[in-house]
Scaffold this motif. Structure first.
Motif, PDB file in Angstrom:
ATOM      1  N   MET A 157       0.561  -1.104  -0.489  1.00 57.20           N
ATOM      2  CA  MET A 157      -0.116  -0.358   0.019  1.00 57.20           C
ATOM      3  C   MET A 157       0.919   1.152   0.203  1.00 57.20           C
ATOM      4  O   MET A 157       0.474   3.081  -0.791  1.00 57.20           O
ATOM      5  CB  MET A 157      -1.024   0.203   1.583  1.00 57.20           C
ATOM      6  CG  MET A 157      -2.333  -0.560   0.875  1.00 57.20           C
ATOM      7  SD  MET A 157      -2.916  -1.328   2.573  1.00 57.20           S
ATOM      8  CE  MET A 157      -3.937   0.108   3.075  1.00 57.20           C
ATOM      9  N   LEU A 158       1.890   1.206   1.069  1.00 54.36           N
ATOM     10  CA  LEU A 158       2.696   2.019   0.377  1.00 54.36           C
ATOM     11  C   LEU A 158       3.913   2.865  -0.576  1.00 54.36           C
ATOM     12  O   LEU A 158       3.436   3.860  -1.022  1.00 54.36           O
ATOM     13  CB  LEU A 158       4.047   2.525   2.264  1.00 54.36           C
ATOM     14  CG  LEU A 158       3.513   2.770   3.350  1.00 54.36           C
ATOM     15  CD1 LEU A 158       4.346   2.764   3.997  1.00 54.36           C
ATOM     16  CD2 LEU A 158       3.282   4.303   3.435  1.00 54.36           C
ATOM     17  N   ALA A 159       3.864   1.488  -1.005  1.00 54.20           N
ATOM     18  CA  ALA A 159       4.660   1.960  -1.934  1.00 54.20           C
ATOM     19  C   ALA A 159       3.529   2.107  -3.595  1.00 54.20           C
ATOM     20  O   ALA A 159       4.030   2.673  -4.394  1.00 54.20           O
ATOM     21  CB  ALA A 159       4.653   0.109  -2.542  1.00 54.20           C
ATOM     22  N   ASP A 160       2.440   1.780  -3.119  1.00 54.06           N
ATOM     23  CA  ASP A 160       1.263   2.311  -4.701  1.00 54.06           C
ATOM     24  C   ASP A 160       1.193   3.736  -3.806  1.00 54.06           C
ATOM     25  O   ASP A 160       1.065   4.271  -5.145  1.00 54.06           O
ATOM     26  CB  ASP A 160       0.091   1.456  -3.994  1.00 54.06           C
ATOM     27  CG  ASP A 160      -0.983   1.841  -5.719  1.00 54.06           C
ATOM     28  OD1 ASP A 160      -0.693   1.665  -6.176  1.00 54.06           O
ATOM     29  OD2 ASP A 160      -2.144   2.714  -4.919  1.00 54.06           O
ATOM     30  N   LYS A 161       1.007   3.939  -2.903  1.00 52.31           N
ATOM     31  CA  LYS A 161       1.396   6.240  -2.490  1.00 52.31           C
ATOM     32  C   LYS A 161       2.450   5.425  -2.879  1.00 52.31           C
ATOM     33  O   LYS A 161       1.933   7.429  -3.809  1.00 52.31           O
ATOM     34  CB  LYS A 161       1.171   5.939  -1.098  1.00 52.31           C
ATOM     35  CG  LYS A 161      -0.848   5.408  -1.104  1.00 52.31           C
ATOM     36  CD  LYS A 161      -0.507   6.107   0.211  1.00 52.31           C
ATOM     37  CE  LYS A 161      -1.910   5.555   1.238  1.00 52.31           C
ATOM     38  NZ  LYS A 161      -2.064   6.508   2.609  1.00 52.31           N
ATOM     39  N   THR A 162       3.204   5.621  -2.924  1.00 45.26           N
ATOM     40  CA  THR A 162       4.739   6.575  -3.213  1.00 45.26           C
ATOM     41  C   THR A 162       4.594   5.816  -5.084  1.00 45.26           C
ATOM     42  O   THR A 162       5.467   7.416  -5.232  1.00 45.26           O
ATOM     43  CB  THR A 162       5.923   5.746  -2.676  1.00 45.26           C
ATOM     44  OG1 THR A 162       5.934   5.232  -1.338  1.00 45.26           O
ATOM     45  CG2 THR A 162       6.941   6.153  -2.907  1.00 45.26           C
ATOM     46  N   ALA A 163       4.105   5.138  -5.663  1.00 44.62           N
ATOM     47  CA  ALA A 163       4.681   4.934  -6.845  1.00 44.62           C
ATOM     48  C   ALA A 163       3.185   6.101  -7.662  1.00 44.62           C
ATOM     49  O   ALA A 163       4.036   7.174  -8.694  1.00 44.62           O
ATOM     50  CB  ALA A 163       3.956   4.109  -7.613  1.00 44.62           C
ATOM     51  N   ALA A 164       2.090   6.903  -6.722  1.00 48.26           N
ATOM     52  CA  ALA A 164       1.382   7.741  -7.617  1.00 48.26           C
ATOM     53  C   ALA A 164       2.148   9.476  -7.620  1.00 48.26           C
ATOM     54  O   ALA A 164       1.837   9.662  -8.023  1.00 48.26           O
ATOM     55  CB  ALA A 164      -0.158   7.573  -6.632  1.00 48.26           C
ATOM     56  N   MET A 165       2.458   8.900  -5.914  1.00 50.05           N
ATOM     57  CA  MET A 165       3.337  10.941  -5.968  1.00 50.05           C
ATOM     58  C   MET A 165       4.203  10.585  -6.750  1.00 50.05           C
ATOM     59  O   MET A 165       4.804  11.231  -7.478  1.00 50.05           O
ATOM     60  CB  MET A 165       4.231  10.222  -4.356  1.00 50.05           C
ATOM     61  CG  MET A 165       2.938  10.975  -3.336  1.00 50.05           C
ATOM     62  SD  MET A 165       1.254  12.028  -3.702  1.00 50.05           S
ATOM     63  CE  MET A 165       3.254  13.140  -3.293  1.00 50.05           C
ATOM     64  N   GLU A 166       5.636   9.968  -7.245  1.00 52.28           N
ATOM     65  CA  GLU A 166       6.681   9.755  -7.785  1.00 52.28           C
ATOM     66  C   GLU A 166       5.267   9.761  -9.668  1.00 52.28           C
ATOM     67  O   GLU A 166       6.307  10.923 -10.111  1.00 52.28           O
ATOM     68  CB  GLU A 166       7.017   8.458  -8.385  1.00 52.28           C
ATOM     69  CG  GLU A 166       8.323   8.519  -6.747  1.00 52.28           C
ATOM     70  CD  GLU A 166       8.567   6.889  -7.242  1.00 52.28           C
ATOM     71  OE1 GLU A 166       8.227   5.923  -7.767  1.00 52.28           O
ATOM     72  OE2 GLU A 166      10.065   6.951  -6.287  1.00 52.28           O
ATOM     73  N   ASP A 167       4.979   9.666  -9.576  1.00 52.36           N
ATOM     74  CA  ASP A 167       4.199   9.780 -11.404  1.00 52.36           C
ATOM     75  C   ASP A 167       3.525  11.677 -11.127  1.00 52.36           C
ATOM     76  O   ASP A 167       3.477  12.119 -12.202  1.00 52.36           O
ATOM     77  CB  ASP A 167       2.737   9.446 -11.292  1.00 52.36           C
ATOM     78  CG  ASP A 167       2.327   7.712 -12.019  1.00 52.36           C
ATOM     79  OD1 ASP A 167       4.169   7.503 -12.660  1.00 52.36           O
ATOM     80  OD2 ASP A 167       1.915   6.818 -11.495  1.00 52.36           O
TER      81      ASP A 167
END
Length: 133
Positions: free
Chosen positions: A58-68
């Motif tokens: 879940m944290l990795a998903d949020k991080t990926a969204a923020m990176e996008d």
């Protein structure tokens, strides 16, 4: 190396970190704990490895969204900077030519003659006004 106790999903873990990085570890653990608590409230009690895996994902998903988002903003910023540079390098526009019509001399002469006649009439009226008093 300092030993730090962190709590994730209601479970305590002993971990080591570099000297001076304890606050970063606590901060990261708090983020992971927030995700683990959300899982626990939705699913209930789950095995520790699964809880950590799901919270990490879940944290990795949020991080990926923020990176996008950051990537998108960086692209927009680059485009705006390129446009600004193009505008700054663009030569100044040519000055606009404004033509002012010239009043022909006969108009000026005619206006002067009318003004003189008007003053003469005004003086005559003043003289008659004084004579009547």
């Amino acid at each position: 190396m300092p030993e730090v106790t962190i709590s994730i999903g209601g479970r305590n873990f002993e971990v080591s970190c570099q000297e001076g990085e304890e606050s970063y570890l606590h901060s990261a653990a708090k983020m992971l704990d927030t995700e683990a608590q959300a899982l626990a409230s939705q699913i209930g009690r789950i095995p520790e490895p699964r809880m950590l895996l799901m919270a990490g994902l879940m944290l990795a998903d949020k991080t990926a969204a923020m990176e996008d988002k950051v990537s998108s903003v960086e692209e927009q910023l680059s485009a705006v900077q390129a446009e600004l540079t193009a505008l700054q390098n663009k030569p100044a526009p040519a000055p606009e030519r404004v033509e002012v019509p010239v009043v022909p001399p006969q108009v000026t002469d005619t206006l002067a003659e009318i003004a003189a006649r008007t003053e003469s009439i005004a003086a005559a009226i003043e003289d008659k006004s004084r004579a009547a008093d």
